[in-house]
Write a protein that holds these residues in place. Structure first.
Motif, PDB file in Angstrom:
ATOM      1  N   MET A  71       0.825  -1.206   0.000  1.00 53.73           N
ATOM      2  CA  MET A  71       0.000   0.000   0.000  1.00 53.73           C
ATOM      3  C   MET A  71       0.862   1.260   0.000  1.00 53.73           C
ATOM      4  N   LEU A  72       1.973   1.234   0.737  1.00 56.14           N
ATOM      5  CA  LEU A  72       2.864   2.387   0.771  1.00 56.14           C
ATOM      6  C   LEU A  72       3.489   2.628  -0.603  1.00 56.14           C
ATOM      7  N   GLU A  73       3.917   1.562  -1.255  1.00 53.66           N
ATOM      8  CA  GLU A  73       4.515   1.704  -2.592  1.00 53.66           C
ATOM      9  C   GLU A  73       3.494   2.261  -3.582  1.00 53.66           C
ATOM     10  N   HIS A  74       2.274   1.749  -3.533  1.00 58.08           N
ATOM     11  CA  HIS A  74       1.227   2.251  -4.432  1.00 58.08           C
ATOM     12  C   HIS A  74       0.919   3.723  -4.128  1.00 58.08           C
ATOM     13  N   THR A  75       0.959   4.083  -2.853  1.00 57.66           N
ATOM     14  CA  THR A  75       0.690   5.472  -2.470  1.00 57.66           C
ATOM     15  C   THR A  75       1.770   6.393  -3.012  1.00 57.66           C
ATOM     16  N   ALA A  76       3.022   5.956  -2.985  1.00 54.10           N
ATOM     17  CA  ALA A  76       4.104   6.763  -3.569  1.00 54.10           C
ATOM     18  C   ALA A  76       3.862   6.986  -5.056  1.00 54.10           C
ATOM     19  N   ASP A  77       3.429   5.926  -5.756  1.00 56.63           N
ATOM     20  CA  ASP A  77       3.116   6.068  -7.186  1.00 56.63           C
ATOM     21  C   ASP A  77       1.985   7.074  -7.388  1.00 56.63           C
ATOM     22  N   TYR A  78       0.970   6.976  -6.549  1.00 55.70           N
ATOM     23  CA  TYR A  78      -0.189   7.856  -6.673  1.00 55.70           C
ATOM     24  C   TYR A  78       0.182   9.312  -6.438  1.00 55.70           C
ATOM     25  N   VAL A 175     -10.183  -0.897  -0.449  1.00 53.06           N
ATOM     26  CA  VAL A 175     -10.692   0.180   0.407  1.00 53.06           C
ATOM     27  C   VAL A 175      -9.552   0.790   1.211  1.00 53.06           C
ATOM     28  N   GLY A 176      -8.664  -0.034   1.741  1.00 48.96           N
ATOM     29  CA  GLY A 176      -7.526   0.484   2.488  1.00 48.96           C
ATOM     30  C   GLY A 176      -6.637   1.379   1.641  1.00 48.96           C
ATOM     31  N   LEU A 177      -6.376   0.974   0.407  1.00 50.36           N
ATOM     32  CA  LEU A 177      -5.558   1.788  -0.481  1.00 50.36           C
ATOM     33  C   LEU A 177      -6.267   3.091  -0.817  1.00 50.36           C
ATOM     34  N   ILE A 181      -4.467   6.774   0.012  1.00 51.68           N
ATOM     35  CA  ILE A 181      -4.088   7.774  -0.992  1.00 51.68           C
ATOM     36  C   ILE A 181      -4.855   9.078  -0.779  1.00 51.68           C
ATOM     37  N   LYS A 182      -6.082   8.971  -0.289  1.00 48.44           N
ATOM     38  CA  LYS A 182      -6.840  10.188   0.026  1.00 48.44           C
ATOM     39  C   LYS A 182      -6.191  10.942   1.186  1.00 48.44           C
ATOM     40  N   GLY A 184      -3.080  10.701   2.255  1.00 51.46           N
ATOM     41  CA  GLY A 184      -1.759  11.196   1.870  1.00 51.46           C
ATOM     42  C   GLY A 184      -1.831  12.450   1.023  1.00 51.46           C
ATOM     43  N   SER A 185      -2.709  12.458   0.027  1.00 51.95           N
ATOM     44  CA  SER A 185      -2.809  13.646  -0.836  1.00 51.95           C
ATOM     45  C   SER A 185      -3.380  14.825  -0.063  1.00 51.95           C
ATOM     46  N   HIS A 186      -4.300  14.564   0.861  1.00 57.18           N
ATOM     47  CA  HIS A 186      -4.884  15.623   1.695  1.00 57.18           C
ATOM     48  C   HIS A 186      -3.798  16.291   2.539  1.00 57.18           C
ATOM     49  N   GLU A 187      -2.995  15.481   3.237  1.00 57.07           N
ATOM     50  CA  GLU A 187      -1.973  16.052   4.118  1.00 57.07           C
ATOM     51  C   GLU A 187      -0.881  16.771   3.330  1.00 57.07           C
ATOM     52  N   ILE A 188      -0.485  16.222   2.200  1.00 59.69           N
ATOM     53  CA  ILE A 188       0.570  16.879   1.423  1.00 59.69           C
ATOM     54  C   ILE A 188       0.054  18.161   0.778  1.00 59.69           C
ATOM     55  N   ALA A 189      -1.207  18.194   0.381  1.00 57.72           N
ATOM     56  CA  ALA A 189      -1.775  19.456  -0.111  1.00 57.72           C
ATOM     57  C   ALA A 189      -1.743  20.515   0.989  1.00 57.72           C
ATOM     58  N   HIS A 190      -1.965  20.114   2.239  1.00 58.53           N
ATOM     59  CA  HIS A 190      -1.788  21.047   3.353  1.00 58.53           C
ATOM     60  C   HIS A 190      -0.362  21.597   3.369  1.00 58.53           C
ATOM     61  N   MET A 191       0.614  20.732   3.102  1.00 55.07           N
ATOM     62  CA  MET A 191       2.018  21.176   3.112  1.00 55.07           C
ATOM     63  C   MET A 191       2.317  22.159   1.994  1.00 55.07           C
TER      64      MET A 191
END
Length: 268
Positions: A71-78, A175-177, A181-182, A184-191
């Motif tokens: 899941m972490l690897e897929h999230t990095a791709d996303y 569902v976990g993935l 990804i939601k 992760g993208s939410h928190e990084i958009a905050h950054m």
């Protein structure tokens, strides 16, 4: 900053669903947030890439199963697709040496880590070419003793954030993935200095619970999309096409349905 595109982003407005009145216990029911119009975002001098600092870094923190590691690897791709920036996975850090003052034990022995402690460490160790760094923990998180938990937390101007996989998993790995990804993208958009969206149903909506988070679509509304495009200058057409491909590849049907409607609204 980037202002020109041959894609008419205003077409995304037609798909925006305005936020209704918050239900008791929802984020906006308990948090007084005025929102962040596009013009306010521009004037805020948001965090942005430069010639030296232009990569996203992920810092796994804790002990992960093989499924979680995937899941972490897929999230990095996303995240590479979502922000149009290279995303680098750092070696996993152990959480065994986190001091007692930065964690707590809840009923049933459940362990929670203090977000501010983790964020301080990230902030002191940002790689030279990183524009933002996000830790992903296997443990639950809390920001202070006043909160039961948080899915994640970010510092808008300090370029660091943290999220947890603990509450996002499901018997259905898709569902976990989708949840990770939601988040992760939410928190990084905050950054990148984007505040919570109070205009439409959007991945940048705040949430107080997993059902509220699941209700939030994996989609940027028009205004939030415009903020990140103005800031990062990604190729809109390529981004949407790659998101569609990612959702198909990982069998995230509901996310694909949303992204494909955006594609049609933008004319491709």
């Amino acid at each position: 900053m980037h202002l020109l595109t041959d894609v008419n982003l205003e077409e995304l407005k037609t798909l925006d669903i305005p936020l209704g009145k918050p239900q008791p216990g929802d984020w906006l029911d308990v948090q007084a947030e005025p929102g962040q119009p596009f013009e306010t975002y521009i004037k805020s001098n948001p965090v942005s890439t430069n010639a030296r600092q232009n990569k996203i870094y992920l810092q796994p923190w804790g002990t992960f199963t093989a499924t979680q590691e995937a899941m972490l690897e897929h999230t990095a791709d996303y995240l590479t697709i979502f922000f149009g920036l290279e995303t680098v996975m750092l070696p996993t850090k152990s959480d065994d040496n986190i001091p007692a003052t930065a964690q707590r034990q809840l009923y049933g022995g459940r362990r929670q880590l203090l977000t501010t402690y983790l964020l301080d460490i990230l902030q002191d160790n940002i790689p030279d070419d990183a524009i933002v760094v996000m830790a992903i923990t296997s443990a639950d998180l809390y920001p202070s003793n006043d909160f039961n938990f948080v899915f994640g937390q970010a510092r808008l101007k300090k370029r660091v954030g943290v999220s947890s996989i603990y509450r996002l998993e499901s018997e259905d790995p898709h569902v976990g993935l989708m949840r990770l990804i939601k988040t992760g993208s939410h928190e990084i958009a905050h950054m990148f200095s984007c505040q919570h969206c109070t205009y439409a149903r959007c991945v940048m909506n705040g949430s107080n619970s997993l059902p509220e988070s699941d209700f939030r679509p994996n989609r940027l509304c028009y205004d939030c999309h415009r903020k990140l495009f103005w800031n990062l200058g990604f190729d809109v057409k390529r981004r949407v096409a790659n998101l569609n491909n990612f959702f198909v590849r990982h069998e995230l049907k509901s996310d694909y349905d949303v992204a494909s409607r955006d594609s049609k609204a933008l004319g491709f």
